[in-house]
Design a protein around this motif. Structure first.
Motif, PDB file in Angstrom:
ATOM      1  N   GLU A  32       0.832  -1.208   0.000  1.00 23.61           N
ATOM      2  CA  GLU A  32       0.000   0.000   0.000  1.00 23.61           C
ATOM      3  C   GLU A  32       0.871   1.265   0.000  1.00 23.61           C
ATOM      4  N   PHE A  33       0.337   2.327  -0.601  1.00 25.58           N
ATOM      5  CA  PHE A  33       0.966   3.651  -0.540  1.00 25.58           C
ATOM      6  C   PHE A  33      -0.030   4.553   0.183  1.00 25.58           C
ATOM      7  N   LEU A  34       0.279   4.873   1.429  1.00 25.52           N
ATOM      8  CA  LEU A  34      -0.625   5.634   2.287  1.00 25.52           C
ATOM      9  C   LEU A  34      -0.088   7.033   2.512  1.00 25.52           C
ATOM     10  N   SER A  35      -0.964   8.037   2.446  1.00 25.94           N
ATOM     11  CA  SER A  35      -0.501   9.364   2.850  1.00 25.94           C
ATOM     12  C   SER A  35      -1.214   9.820   4.113  1.00 25.94           C
ATOM     13  N   ILE A  36      -0.511  10.644   4.866  1.00 27.45           N
ATOM     14  CA  ILE A  36      -1.031  11.192   6.119  1.00 27.45           C
ATOM     15  C   ILE A  36      -0.996  12.710   6.011  1.00 27.45           C
ATOM     16  N   MET A  37      -2.147  13.341   6.262  1.00 25.84           N
ATOM     17  CA  MET A  37      -2.222  14.804   6.222  1.00 25.84           C
ATOM     18  C   MET A  37      -2.825  15.329   7.515  1.00 25.84           C
ATOM     19  N   GLY A  38      -2.693  16.641   7.705  1.00 27.17           N
ATOM     20  CA  GLY A  38      -3.284  17.279   8.876  1.00 27.17           C
ATOM     21  C   GLY A  38      -2.510  18.528   9.211  1.00 27.17           C
ATOM     22  N   PRO A  39      -3.120  19.436   9.986  1.00 26.32           N
ATOM     23  CA  PRO A  39      -2.455  20.703  10.298  1.00 26.32           C
ATOM     24  C   PRO A  39      -1.198  20.512  11.135  1.00 26.32           C
ATOM     25  N   SER A  40      -0.366  21.533  11.148  1.00 27.58           N
ATOM     26  CA  SER A  40       0.858  21.500  11.936  1.00 27.58           C
ATOM     27  C   SER A  40       0.534  21.180  13.398  1.00 27.58           C
ATOM     28  N   CYS A  42      -0.514  18.278  14.598  1.00 28.61           N
ATOM     29  CA  CYS A  42      -1.597  17.301  14.818  1.00 28.61           C
ATOM     30  C   CYS A  42      -1.072  15.901  15.132  1.00 28.61           C
ATOM     31  N   GLY A  43       0.249  15.697  15.027  1.00 28.98           N
ATOM     32  CA  GLY A  43       0.810  14.397  15.403  1.00 28.98           C
ATOM     33  C   GLY A  43       1.378  13.569  14.263  1.00 28.98           C
ATOM     34  N   LYS A  44       1.501  14.153  13.076  1.00 28.92           N
ATOM     35  CA  LYS A  44       1.962  13.388  11.911  1.00 28.92           C
ATOM     36  C   LYS A  44       3.369  12.822  12.094  1.00 28.92           C
ATOM     37  N   SER A  45       4.311  13.696  12.490  1.00 26.57           N
ATOM     38  CA  SER A  45       5.692  13.225  12.660  1.00 26.57           C
ATOM     39  C   SER A  45       5.789  12.214  13.800  1.00 26.57           C
ATOM     40  N   THR A  46       5.028  12.466  14.856  1.00 25.93           N
ATOM     41  CA  THR A  46       5.022  11.528  15.982  1.00 25.93           C
ATOM     42  C   THR A  46       4.571  10.147  15.499  1.00 25.93           C
ATOM     43  N   VAL A 198       4.013  11.408   4.912  1.00 23.93           N
ATOM     44  CA  VAL A 198       3.368  12.602   5.457  1.00 23.93           C
ATOM     45  C   VAL A 198       3.505  13.706   4.424  1.00 23.93           C
ATOM     46  N   THR A 199       2.410  14.410   4.149  1.00 19.34           N
ATOM     47  CA  THR A 199       2.490  15.502   3.179  1.00 19.34           C
ATOM     48  C   THR A 199       1.525  16.628   3.539  1.00 19.34           C
ATOM     49  N   HIS A 200       1.842  17.834   3.070  1.00 18.09           N
ATOM     50  CA  HIS A 200       0.912  18.958   3.187  1.00 18.09           C
ATOM     51  C   HIS A 200       0.217  19.209   1.860  1.00 18.09           C
ATOM     52  N   MET A 204      -0.269  15.683  -4.083  1.00 16.76           N
ATOM     53  CA  MET A 204       0.583  14.490  -3.903  1.00 16.76           C
ATOM     54  C   MET A 204      -0.232  13.372  -3.242  1.00 16.76           C
ATOM     55  N   ALA A 205      -1.022  13.747  -2.234  1.00 16.40           N
ATOM     56  CA  ALA A 205      -1.802  12.735  -1.502  1.00 16.40           C
ATOM     57  C   ALA A 205      -2.766  12.016  -2.445  1.00 16.40           C
ATOM     58  N   LYS A 206      -3.310  12.767  -3.415  1.00 19.13           N
ATOM     59  CA  LYS A 206      -4.281  12.169  -4.357  1.00 19.13           C
ATOM     60  C   LYS A 206      -3.655  11.069  -5.199  1.00 19.13           C
ATOM     61  N   LYS A 207      -2.343  11.122  -5.356  1.00 19.70           N
ATOM     62  CA  LYS A 207      -1.673  10.105  -6.183  1.00 19.70           C
ATOM     63  C   LYS A 207      -1.457   8.802  -5.426  1.00 19.70           C
ATOM     64  N   THR A 208      -1.731   8.779  -4.122  1.00 16.30           N
ATOM     65  CA  THR A 208      -1.493   7.558  -3.324  1.00 16.30           C
ATOM     66  C   THR A 208      -2.790   6.760  -3.211  1.00 16.30           C
ATOM     67  N   HIS A 209      -2.703   5.564  -2.610  1.00 17.33           N
ATOM     68  CA  HIS A 209      -3.881   4.695  -2.530  1.00 17.33           C
ATOM     69  C   HIS A 209      -4.908   5.177  -1.513  1.00 17.33           C
ATOM     70  N   ARG A 210      -4.408   5.760  -0.416  1.00 21.45           N
ATOM     71  CA  ARG A 210      -5.329   6.064   0.686  1.00 21.45           C
ATOM     72  C   ARG A 210      -4.782   7.234   1.482  1.00 21.45           C
ATOM     73  N   LEU A 211      -5.700   8.034   1.996  1.00 25.82           N
ATOM     74  CA  LEU A 211      -5.318   9.205   2.779  1.00 25.82           C
ATOM     75  C   LEU A 211      -5.911   9.087   4.178  1.00 25.82           C
ATOM     76  N   VAL A 212      -5.053   9.271   5.175  1.00 29.86           N
ATOM     77  CA  VAL A 212      -5.515   9.332   6.563  1.00 29.86           C
ATOM     78  C   VAL A 212      -5.322  10.773   7.022  1.00 29.86           C
ATOM     79  N   ARG A 213      -6.372  11.359   7.595  1.00 29.52           N
ATOM     80  CA  ARG A 213      -6.252  12.720   8.118  1.00 29.52           C
ATOM     81  C   ARG A 213      -6.227  12.703   9.634  1.00 29.52           C
ATOM     82  N   LEU A 214      -5.294  13.463  10.189  1.00 25.91           N
ATOM     83  CA  LEU A 214      -5.212  13.599  11.646  1.00 25.91           C
ATOM     84  C   LEU A 214      -5.648  15.004  12.031  1.00 25.91           C
ATOM     85  N   PHE A 215      -6.289  15.094  13.198  1.00 24.95           N
ATOM     86  CA  PHE A 215      -6.592  16.401  13.765  1.00 24.95           C
ATOM     87  C   PHE A 215      -6.411  16.283  15.264  1.00 24.95           C
TER      88      PHE A 215
END
Ligand code: ADP
Ligand code: ADP
Length: 221
Positions: A32-40, A42-46, A198-200, A204-215
């Motif tokens: 799988e190619f997963l992307s993770i998005m969310g505001p600064s 929100c825990g993405k790097s963690t 992880v991307t902002h 780019m996220a649209k090119k991956t299989h699935r997007l997870v959003r964190l808040f």
């Protein structure tokens, strides 16, 4: 390939306590190619650091390639990271006084391998990212996109099953960003490498299989 169950991460200092991740459960399938998005903040790097076994959760369980990780010693963790995982960072993290080829060979120094084998594998990895003509350059002599391609070569040289990328196109203009994205997609499609990015950048996220959003440490999508 990566299974997270009820992951919680609390950062504690003398005066503050931050709930950086709040009960995250997530399965990333093999290939799988997963992307993770969310505001600064929100825990993405963690989350990425926890998936990469660079940091331990406060609660919860992580399995990688069906193996539980919580009881591994630091030495076993380092071994696991070196064999199964490749890391790519926004700011490349290349060593400026080593030539491109030597940067790419670095992860192989921890393996039992001759200098000749190391060189062959590094040249092969540099070929895959289209940098066979820059092996004797130093990182300071390269463009941002080329530096990131060196970093990708270093991440893939040990043939990891998983690549974890923290804003790999964040410092690049859109043309170079697209080139980097094409290389990652190629790795995913051709080699079957599992990728978490992880991307902002929605594009780019649209090119991956699935997007997870964190808040605020929670998964909202
Ligand atoms: P993101 O990558 O989405 O910007 P981070 O994972 O870096 O978010 O941070 C999530 C939250 O945890 C933020 O509120 C941040 O301030 C806090 N945090 C991150 N690292 C630490 C740390 N080492 N010590 C204390 N708090 C931290
Ligand atoms: P930035 O978004 O500021 O460019 P990076 O992408 O460079 O941050 O780093 C993301 C996270 O990975 C940080 O929490 C950092 O501590 C960690 N990190 C950076 N470089 C390394 C490394 N070589 N080995 C292990 N962890 C690293």
């Amino acid at each position: 390939m990566i299974q997270l169950q009820n992951i919680e991460k609390v950062y504690r200092t003398d005066t503050v306590q931050t709930l950086a991740l709040n009960s995250i459960s997530l399965d990333v399938a093999k290939g799988e190619f997963l992307s993770i998005m969310g505001p600064s903040g929100c825990g993405k790097s963690t989350l990425l650091n926890i998936m990469g076994l660079l940091d331990a959760p406060t609660k919860g369980e992580i399995k990688i390639a069906n193996q539980k990780t919580e009881h591994l010693s630091d030495k076993q963790l380092a071994h696991f990271r070196n064999n199964k995982l490749g890391f790519i960072f926004q700011s490349y993290h290349l060593i400026n006084d080593l030539k491109v080829l030597d940067n790419v060979e670095l992860p192989l120094l921890y393996r039992k391998m001759s200098a000749k084998e190391r060189k062959e594998l590094a040249l092969e990895a540099l070929g895959k990212v289209g940098l066979s003509n820059r092996v004797k350059h130093f990182p300071t002599q390269l463009s941002g996109g080329q530096k990131q391609r060196v970093a990708i070569a270093r991440a893939i040289v040990g043939q990891p099953e998983i690549i974890l990328a923290d804003e790999p196109t964040g410092n690049l203009d859109s043309a170079m960003g697209n080139e980097i994205m094409d290389i990652l997609i190629q790795l995913n499609v051709v080699e079957g490498t599992t990728i978490v990015m992880v991307t902002h950048d929605e594009h780019m996220a649209k090119k991956t299989h699935r997007l997870v959003r964190l808040f605020d440490g929670s998964q909202v999508q």
